[in-house]
Design a protein around this motif. Structure first.
Motif, mmCIF file in Angstrom:
data_model
loop_
_atom_site.group_PDB
_atom_site.id
_atom_site.type_symbol
_atom_site.label_atom_id
_atom_site.label_comp_id
_atom_site.label_asym_id
_atom_site.label_seq_id
_atom_site.Cartn_x
_atom_site.Cartn_y
_atom_site.Cartn_z
ATOM 1 N N PRO A 51 0.690 -1.232 -0.032
ATOM 2 C CA PRO A 51 0.039 0.074 0.056
ATOM 3 C C PRO A 51 0.853 1.335 0.080
ATOM 4 C CG PRO A 51 -0.175 -0.900 2.146
ATOM 5 C CD PRO A 51 0.773 -2.110 1.286
ATOM 6 N N ARG A 52 0.338 2.343 -0.603
ATOM 7 C CA ARG A 52 0.778 3.675 -0.659
ATOM 8 C C ARG A 52 -0.245 4.436 -0.100
ATOM 9 N NH1 ARG A 52 4.854 4.141 -5.272
ATOM 10 N NH2 ARG A 52 4.812 6.261 -4.457
ATOM 11 N N THR A 53 0.382 5.774 0.632
ATOM 12 C CA THR A 53 -0.472 6.954 0.839
ATOM 13 C C THR A 53 0.084 8.012 0.078
ATOM 14 O OG1 THR A 53 -0.985 5.984 2.966
ATOM 15 C CG2 THR A 53 -1.324 8.223 2.773
ATOM 16 N N PHE A 54 -0.855 8.577 -0.449
ATOM 17 C CA PHE A 54 -0.591 9.911 -1.383
ATOM 18 C C PHE A 54 -1.093 10.991 -0.662
ATOM 19 C CE2 PHE A 54 -0.385 6.409 -3.941
ATOM 20 C CZ PHE A 54 0.634 6.667 -4.845
ATOM 21 N N ASP A 55 -0.266 12.018 -0.432
ATOM 22 C CA ASP A 55 -0.688 13.509 -0.073
ATOM 23 C C ASP A 55 -0.970 14.458 -1.142
ATOM 24 O OD1 ASP A 55 -0.514 16.060 0.990
ATOM 25 O OD2 ASP A 55 1.276 15.922 1.896
ATOM 26 N N GLY A 59 -1.861 18.490 1.710
ATOM 27 C CA GLY A 59 -2.038 17.696 2.894
ATOM 28 C C GLY A 59 -3.584 17.571 3.447
ATOM 29 N N LEU A 60 -4.372 18.282 2.740
ATOM 30 C CA LEU A 60 -5.776 18.440 2.949
ATOM 31 C C LEU A 60 -6.472 17.106 2.591
ATOM 32 C CD1 LEU A 60 -6.784 21.937 1.605
ATOM 33 C CD2 LEU A 60 -6.363 21.318 3.929
ATOM 34 N N VAL A 61 -5.927 16.413 1.891
ATOM 35 C CA VAL A 61 -6.497 15.101 1.524
ATOM 36 C C VAL A 61 -5.438 14.039 1.420
ATOM 37 C CG1 VAL A 61 -8.019 13.901 -0.343
ATOM 38 C CG2 VAL A 61 -8.386 16.155 0.146
ATOM 39 N N MET A 62 -5.611 12.807 2.124
ATOM 40 C CA MET A 62 -4.816 11.678 1.955
ATOM 41 C C MET A 62 -5.386 10.668 1.104
ATOM 42 S SD MET A 62 -2.170 12.929 3.438
ATOM 43 C CE MET A 62 -1.198 11.691 4.041
ATOM 44 N N VAL A 63 -4.988 9.980 0.129
ATOM 45 C CA VAL A 63 -5.450 8.889 -0.513
ATOM 46 C C VAL A 63 -4.516 7.773 -0.532
ATOM 47 C CG1 VAL A 63 -6.200 8.027 -2.819
ATOM 48 C CG2 VAL A 63 -6.444 10.603 -2.304
ATOM 49 N N THR A 64 -4.960 6.707 0.256
ATOM 50 C CA THR A 64 -4.299 5.405 0.389
ATOM 51 C C THR A 64 -4.778 4.399 -0.884
ATOM 52 O OG1 THR A 64 -4.073 5.906 2.555
ATOM 53 C CG2 THR A 64 -3.744 3.517 1.804
ATOM 54 N N LEU A 65 -3.982 3.782 -1.380
ATOM 55 C CA LEU A 65 -4.216 2.917 -2.552
ATOM 56 C C LEU A 65 -3.616 1.447 -1.824
ATOM 57 C CD1 LEU A 65 -3.594 4.623 -5.868
ATOM 58 C CD2 LEU A 65 -5.817 4.254 -4.513
ATOM 59 N N ALA A 66 -4.240 0.314 -1.879
ATOM 60 C CA ALA A 66 -3.705 -0.942 -1.324
ATOM 61 C C ALA A 66 -4.337 -2.094 -2.214
ATOM 62 C CB ALA A 66 -4.224 -0.916 0.037
ATOM 63 N N ASP A 67 -3.533 -3.267 -1.964
ATOM 64 C CA ASP A 67 -4.172 -4.497 -2.534
ATOM 65 C C ASP A 67 -4.348 -4.337 -4.076
ATOM 66 O OD1 ASP A 67 -4.635 -7.075 -2.489
ATOM 67 O OD2 ASP A 67 -6.881 -6.907 -1.955
#
Length: 188
Positions: A51-55, A59-67
């Motif tokens: 998984p990766r988390t993108f700012d 920094g107002l929104v964090m998007v995490t993509l996983a699996d």
């Protein structure tokens, strides 16, 4: 002493053949003017990177993509990538509650020596419990993220040993998805 020499010669010849076989796959791939990358190779590369988390938006929104789940539908010239999705606000990563699916071609980038998404298209975007306004805004953030990712991050990097064995005067050309496999073609 004479018996040792033929045995030693046989041993040396066997070792030379084995060493040659280990690189034969790399060399023979270029002999056809292309090299194949399987969906399994792409999937292993993705599994190592997520998984990766993108700012986004400072920094107002964090998007995490996983699996990540990669597939190449039969007869299609684009791959499909499905991810579990998490959205967070103000520095919070948020739980993985959504899902997205995209279709994309691939292109080669010399700077990263990798295969990058080419014109990714968001096919499915599900964030349960969100209204249309939130989903529309989140969809825009995800589209922006995909465009950045496609520009900067490879899905798969070609092996340096393989690239070192390019025939003289050749360079990586077109990348195509054919018969369920990614084919990297050479330009001569």
């Amino acid at each position: 002493m004479r018996r040792i020499r033929p045995a030693l010669a046989f041993l040396l010849l066997s070792l030379a053949l084995l060493a040659g076989c280990s690189t034969l796959g790399s060399v023979s791939a270029w002999l056809n003017g292309e090299v194949a990358v399987t969906p399994q190779q792409l999937q292993r590369s993705l599994d190592r990177r997520f998984p990766r988390t993108f700012d986004k938006l400072g920094g107002l929104v964090m998007v995490t993509l996983a699996d990540p789940r990669l597939s190449i539908p039969p007869g299609d010239s684009r791959l499909r990538l499905a991810f579990d999705l998490g959205l967070g606000a103000l520095g919070g990563e948020g739980a993985t509650t959504g899902h997205l699916v995209l279709a994309s071609g691939l292109r080669y980038d010399t700077a990263t020596q990798g295969l990058h998404l080419d014109n990714p298209e968001l096919l499915q975007f599900d964030v349960p419990g969100s209204g249309d306004l939130l989903q529309g805004g989140a969809r825009g953030v995800v589209n922006s993220l995909l465009a950045d990712y496609a520009r900067k991050e490879p899905v798969y990097r070609l092996d340096e040993d393989l690239l070192a064995k390019l025939p003289a005067g050749s360079r990586i050309g077109k990348v195509a998805i054919e018969r369920g496999t990614v084919l990297v073609h050479l330009d001569r």
